[in-house]
Design a protein around this motif. Structure first.
Motif, mmCIF file in Angstrom:
data_model
loop_
_atom_site.group_PDB
_atom_site.id
_atom_site.type_symbol
_atom_site.label_atom_id
_atom_site.label_comp_id
_atom_site.label_asym_id
_atom_site.label_seq_id
_atom_site.Cartn_x
_atom_site.Cartn_y
_atom_site.Cartn_z
ATOM 1 N N GLU A 43 0.838 -1.208 0.000
ATOM 2 C CA GLU A 43 0.000 0.000 0.000
ATOM 3 C C GLU A 43 0.868 1.252 0.000
ATOM 4 O O GLU A 43 0.604 2.209 -0.737
ATOM 5 C CB GLU A 43 -0.913 -0.003 1.223
ATOM 6 N N ALA A 44 1.913 1.266 0.826
ATOM 7 C CA ALA A 44 2.826 2.407 0.882
ATOM 8 C C ALA A 44 3.482 2.629 -0.477
ATOM 9 O O ALA A 44 3.569 3.773 -0.948
ATOM 10 C CB ALA A 44 3.888 2.192 1.962
ATOM 11 N N MET A 45 3.907 1.559 -1.115
ATOM 12 C CA MET A 45 4.550 1.662 -2.421
ATOM 13 C C MET A 45 3.569 2.177 -3.477
ATOM 14 O O MET A 45 3.921 3.009 -4.311
ATOM 15 C CB MET A 45 5.126 0.309 -2.834
ATOM 16 N N ARG A 46 2.344 1.698 -3.416
ATOM 17 C CA ARG A 46 1.325 2.129 -4.375
ATOM 18 C C ARG A 46 1.031 3.625 -4.201
ATOM 19 O O ARG A 46 0.948 4.370 -5.168
ATOM 20 C CB ARG A 46 0.044 1.315 -4.181
ATOM 21 N N ARG A 47 0.918 4.055 -2.953
ATOM 22 C CA ARG A 47 0.586 5.450 -2.685
ATOM 23 C C ARG A 47 1.727 6.414 -2.986
ATOM 24 O O ARG A 47 1.491 7.540 -3.429
ATOM 25 C CB ARG A 47 0.178 5.625 -1.222
ATOM 26 N N SER A 48 2.958 5.983 -2.737
ATOM 27 C CA SER A 48 4.096 6.898 -2.853
ATOM 28 C C SER A 48 4.934 6.711 -4.110
ATOM 29 O O SER A 48 5.656 7.623 -4.501
ATOM 30 C CB SER A 48 5.015 6.730 -1.641
ATOM 31 N N GLY A 49 4.882 5.517 -4.679
ATOM 32 C CA GLY A 49 5.761 5.229 -5.806
ATOM 33 C C GLY A 49 7.175 4.862 -5.376
ATOM 34 O O GLY A 49 8.060 4.709 -6.203
ATOM 35 N N ARG A 50 7.397 4.728 -4.089
ATOM 36 C CA ARG A 50 8.720 4.377 -3.558
ATOM 37 C C ARG A 50 8.644 3.077 -2.777
ATOM 38 O O ARG A 50 7.616 2.754 -2.198
ATOM 39 C CB ARG A 50 9.227 5.465 -2.607
ATOM 40 N N GLY A 51 9.776 2.371 -2.703
ATOM 41 C CA GLY A 51 9.809 1.101 -2.003
ATOM 42 C C GLY A 51 10.433 1.138 -0.626
ATOM 43 O O GLY A 51 10.519 0.121 0.040
ATOM 44 N N THR A 52 10.872 2.315 -0.201
ATOM 45 C CA THR A 52 11.541 2.428 1.090
ATOM 46 C C THR A 52 10.602 3.007 2.147
ATOM 47 O O THR A 52 9.549 3.540 1.825
ATOM 48 C CB THR A 52 12.776 3.338 0.976
ATOM 49 N N GLY A 60 -3.039 13.748 3.408
ATOM 50 C CA GLY A 60 -3.235 12.881 2.257
ATOM 51 C C GLY A 60 -2.201 13.054 1.156
ATOM 52 O O GLY A 60 -2.153 12.266 0.222
ATOM 53 N N ALA A 61 -1.360 14.084 1.252
ATOM 54 C CA ALA A 61 -0.331 14.340 0.237
ATOM 55 C C ALA A 61 0.987 13.699 0.664
ATOM 56 O O ALA A 61 1.412 13.833 1.818
ATOM 57 C CB ALA A 61 -0.142 15.842 0.036
ATOM 58 N N PHE A 62 1.630 13.037 -0.272
ATOM 59 C CA PHE A 62 2.921 12.412 -0.007
ATOM 60 C C PHE A 62 3.992 13.484 0.067
ATOM 61 O O PHE A 62 4.176 14.259 -0.870
ATOM 62 C CB PHE A 62 3.239 11.412 -1.118
ATOM 63 N N ILE A 63 4.693 13.557 1.205
ATOM 64 C CA ILE A 63 5.756 14.554 1.330
ATOM 65 C C ILE A 63 7.149 13.925 1.238
ATOM 66 O O ILE A 63 8.127 14.642 1.129
ATOM 67 C CB ILE A 63 5.617 15.392 2.620
#
Length: 84
Positions: A43-52, A60-63
């Motif tokens: 879910e974190a990867m899907r929302r942010s585009g990052r794997g870390t 709600g905005a990825f910072i």
């Protein structure tokens, strides 16, 4: 106050540092444990585009992760985001 979410995993120094900063500011946040291979990490990867981790969302905005959170604090911009 704005909703703050942070995806973390155990034994992650960057996660601990980000959580410590938010805690020191008295910010209410939802910590989501997201070790590798878990649905929460996906879910974190899907929302942010990052794997870390950590992955931090404010309103709600990825910072970004810990480095971005600390940069916002150093620039004097974090409090405004948290108060929005």
């Amino acid at each position: 106050m704005v909703e703050v979410e942070i995806y973390t995993q155990p034994w992650c120094a960057y996660c601990a540092r980000a959580v410590s900063l938010l805690t020191s500011k008295g910010v209410a946040f939802r910590e989501i444990e997201a070790p590798r291979g878990t649905p929460q990490r996906e879910e974190a990867m899907r929302r942010s585009g990052r794997g870390t981790v950590p992955q931090i969302f404010i309103g709600g905005a990825f910072i970004g992760g810990c480095d971005e959170l600390l940069a916002l604090e150093r620039a004097g911009k974090l409090d405004a985001l948290l108060a929005a």
